[in-house]
Design an enzyme around this catalytic site. Structure first.
Site, short mmCIF file in Angstrom:
data_model
loop_
_atom_site.label_atom_id
_atom_site.label_comp_id
_atom_site.label_asym_id
_atom_site.label_seq_id
_atom_site.Cartn_x
_atom_site.Cartn_y
_atom_site.Cartn_z
N HIS A 14 -29.63 -38.83 -47.97
CA HIS A 14 -29.31 -38.61 -46.35
C HIS A 14 -30.61 -38.15 -45.14
O HIS A 14 -31.30 -38.02 -45.66
CB HIS A 14 -28.46 -37.80 -46.26
N GLU B 11 -30.88 -37.77 -53.75
CA GLU B 11 -29.92 -37.15 -55.11
C GLU B 11 -29.51 -37.31 -55.66
O GLU B 11 -27.95 -37.27 -55.54
CB GLU B 11 -29.43 -35.95 -54.16
N ASP C 27 -33.55 -29.01 -48.51
CA ASP C 27 -31.85 -29.07 -49.20
C ASP C 27 -32.33 -30.10 -50.83
O ASP C 27 -32.85 -31.00 -51.10
CB ASP C 27 -31.41 -30.51 -48.93
N HIS D 218 -21.39 -39.75 -55.14
CA HIS D 218 -21.26 -39.90 -53.95
C HIS D 218 -22.65 -40.91 -54.04
O HIS D 218 -23.58 -41.11 -54.67
CB HIS D 218 -22.15 -38.57 -53.85
N HIS E 194 -27.40 -32.58 -42.76
CA HIS E 194 -27.81 -34.17 -42.99
C HIS E 194 -27.24 -34.39 -41.20
O HIS E 194 -26.90 -34.40 -40.15
CB HIS E 194 -25.89 -34.47 -42.65
N GLU F 69 -32.60 -33.24 -56.34
CA GLU F 69 -32.67 -33.63 -55.70
C GLU F 69 -34.12 -33.05 -54.78
O GLU F 69 -33.96 -32.14 -54.63
CB GLU F 69 -31.34 -33.08 -54.14
N ARG G 17 -27.42 -32.85 -60.95
CA ARG G 17 -27.73 -33.64 -60.06
C ARG G 17 -29.57 -33.03 -59.79
O ARG G 17 -30.15 -31.84 -60.34
CB ARG G 17 -26.57 -32.94 -58.82
N ASP H 87 -15.42 -7.71 -32.19
CA ASP H 87 -16.87 -7.95 -31.92
C ASP H 87 -17.19 -8.39 -32.66
O ASP H 87 -18.83 -8.12 -32.42
CB ASP H 87 -16.81 -6.97 -30.27
N TYR I 67 -21.63 -36.85 -63.12
CA TYR I 67 -20.85 -35.51 -63.21
C TYR I 67 -19.80 -36.26 -64.54
O TYR I 67 -18.98 -37.37 -64.08
CB TYR I 67 -20.21 -34.83 -62.60
N HIS J 184 -18.91 -29.69 -53.86
CA HIS J 184 -19.60 -28.14 -52.90
C HIS J 184 -18.76 -26.87 -53.51
O HIS J 184 -17.64 -26.44 -53.01
CB HIS J 184 -18.34 -28.96 -51.91
N ASP K 212 -28.12 -26.50 -56.20
CA ASP K 212 -28.02 -26.91 -54.64
C ASP K 212 -28.75 -26.21 -53.87
O ASP K 212 -27.54 -25.72 -52.75
CB ASP K 212 -26.92 -28.04 -54.68
N1 GLY Z 1 -26.73 -29.67 -50.81
C1 GLY Z 1 -26.28 -30.46 -49.39
C2 GLY Z 1 -26.12 -32.31 -49.48
O1 GLY Z 1 -27.43 -32.10 -50.45
O2 GLY Z 1 -25.61 -32.81 -49.06
MN MN Z 2 -28.32 -33.07 -49.69
MN MN Z 3 -28.26 -30.88 -51.73
#
Ligand code: GLY
Ligand code: MN
Ligand code: MN
Length: 459
Positions: A357, A390, A273, A353, A364, A414, A412, A43, A394, A245, A262
């Site tokens: 975004h 960002e 972010d 990557h 996102h 960002e 990174r 619950d 790596y 991640h 991050d």
């Molecule tokens: N922390 C998620 C991203 O940077 O997209």
């Molecule tokens: Mn991001």
């Molecule tokens: Mn991020």
């Protein structure tokens, strides 16, 4: 997400509903469901988080609600929400109930969320003559049953109705932030940036990733952040930073490691972010610094393209060119024509990557990235959009043909960037990212820690 806050600003939501109603046209209707409370185990429920599109249009933070909006010059907004329930309210706090919600949030009509179909049928002019109905087609198929039932016996009518994706329509609207969005996003970014700055004086070798994550959670909540981070935070020491991640572990941060964090708070539903990477002991090694400075230069190059009229792909390409050139200079990438290298994604093993975004109520955020009919070109940036910038490098620990000294470095950087009329505004600028700045803050911290240590020893 305090309900009181929503009440104070309810005209913002009315204004958004009116704008959406204009886009719907006089024969259009949109169904926007709120989030349901979700059981975690037995619950116990997950902390409640309102559905972003619904929150954007209502400011209403209770579970199990539904907004139905009929378009045109004189739009009608109807909210279905949980009825008052004295017993439940003893346990879970005050509910607005339909009458309270109507008075406090400026809806035209409100009803209990029981018998929704019947109530819609009773509002005879709500669906009468409508020829397009929007709802979240891909997420909430079950809503179609309610809509069909609300249309009732009007089968002939139903045949002439076009059903379209409400998420897309609303996503386009959410993409360009209004003044209220910007104010809250700036505040979210400010809370997170201050935590990233403060953490430089807190982190030290011997701490675990989880301990460092807790330092962020504490700072976000203390500063007014919502119960959950905007996304699962990433605190990664040493080579863990090469897992994009990474989930924080009990790994100890070692002197000589770089630490990548991050982490961004959510504030009244709005995401921030931010990523920063720093040396655990306060001083970059020559190799760490070389990689770091390429990423920083790439981010700065990308920022210059984050302007109205530029395509999102230009932001990414600017970063990729600087990273490609830097990797070639360090001998990590074979020397070749730079533009060809980037066009053929030679940098991808090190920078796997995208650079940006959308950012907003979701980390996102809503909104298409490609809108050209041929589906090829990335979207042109416009004033009011918010993006992240960002880039990263790596170097996986087992990368072949790479000298050992480079292996396991992950960096990174960002930031959160609002596109303005003249260019952009970095909402997360308070978080330090220049090498000299980071080292100076950490040097001062090291001095204080040493002095503290000596004092203890002489006791
Ligand atoms: N922390 C998620 C991203 O940077 O997209
Ligand atoms: Mn991001
Ligand atoms: Mn991020």
């Amino acid at each position: 997400m305090e309900a009181v806050m929503a009440i104070k600003n309810y005209r913002i939501y009315q204004k958004r509903r009116r704008r959406l109603a204009e886009n719907l046209g006089k024969n259009g209707v949109i169904f926007v469901p709120g989030a349901k409370a979700v059981a975690r185990n037995a619950d116990i429920e997950y902390p409640f988080r309102q559905e972003s599109g619904f929150l954007y249009l209502t400011g209403f933070t209770e579970p199990n609600a539904l907004l139905v909006l009929r378009g045109g010059k004189r739009p009608q907004s109807i909210l279905f929400c949980s009825p008052k329930d004295a017993k439940q309210e003893i346990w879970n706090g005050k509910r607005f109930g339909p009458e309270g919600a109507r008075q406090e949030f400026g809806f035209h009509q409100t009803f209990a969320n029981t018998d929704i179909e019947e109530k819609i049928r009773e509002c005879s002019d709500l669906l009468c003559g409508c020829n397009v109905i929007y709802y979240p087609i891909h997420r909430k198929e079950s809503l179609r049953v309610i809509i069909d039932s609300a249309l009732g016996r009007r089968k002939e009518h139903r045949k002439n109705i076009l059903f379209l994706d409400g998420d897309r329509l609303l996503g386009e609207m959410r993409l360009r932030k209004d003044a209220a969005d910007v104010e809250q996003m700036a505040h979210a970014a400010q809370i997170s940036a201050e935590a990233h700055k403060e953490i430089l004086t807190v982190v030290h070798p011997g701490m675990t990733e989880i301990e460092l994550e807790a330092e962020f959670t504490y700072r976000f909540r203390r500063a007014g952040g919502d119960p959950c981070h905007a996304y699962a935070p990433i605190v990664a020491t040493g080579a863990n930073a090469c897992t994009l991640h990474h989930i924080s572990t009990n790994a100890h941060i070692r002197s000589g490691d770089l630490v990548l964090v991050d982490a961004g708070c959510e504030y009244e539903g709005y995401a921030s972010d931010i990523t920063r990477t720093f040396p655990a002991n306060g001083k970059f090694t020559p190799e760490q610094r070389a990689i770091y400075e390429i990423v920083l230069a790439a981010q700065k190059a990308a920022m210059t393209m984050a302007c109205p009229g530029e395509r999102l792909s230009s932001v990414h390409n600017a970063a990729a060119l600087v990273i490609g050139e830097g990797l070639m200079r360090l001998g990590l990438l074979k020397k070749m024509d730079l533009f060809k290298a980037v066009r053929t994604n030679m940098h991808r093993p090190f920078f796997p990557h995208g650079t940006s975004h959308w950012l907003g109520l979701d980390v996102h955020d809503a909104g298409d990235y490609i809108v050209d009919a041929d589906g090829k070109n990335a979207r042109v940036l416009l004033q009011g959009m918010v993006i992240t910038v960002e880039p990263g490098i790596y170097i996986q620990p087992h990368t072949p043909r790479v000298e050992k000294r480079w292996r396991g470095i992950g960096v990174r950087i960002e930031d959160d960037v609002l596109i303005t009329e003249e260019g952009n505004r970095v909402l997360s600028a308070e978080a330090p990212k220049e090498v000299a700045e980071i080292e100076a803050i950490m040097k001062e911290r090291n001095g204080k820690r040493r002095r503290g240590g000596r004092l203890k020893e002489t006791k």
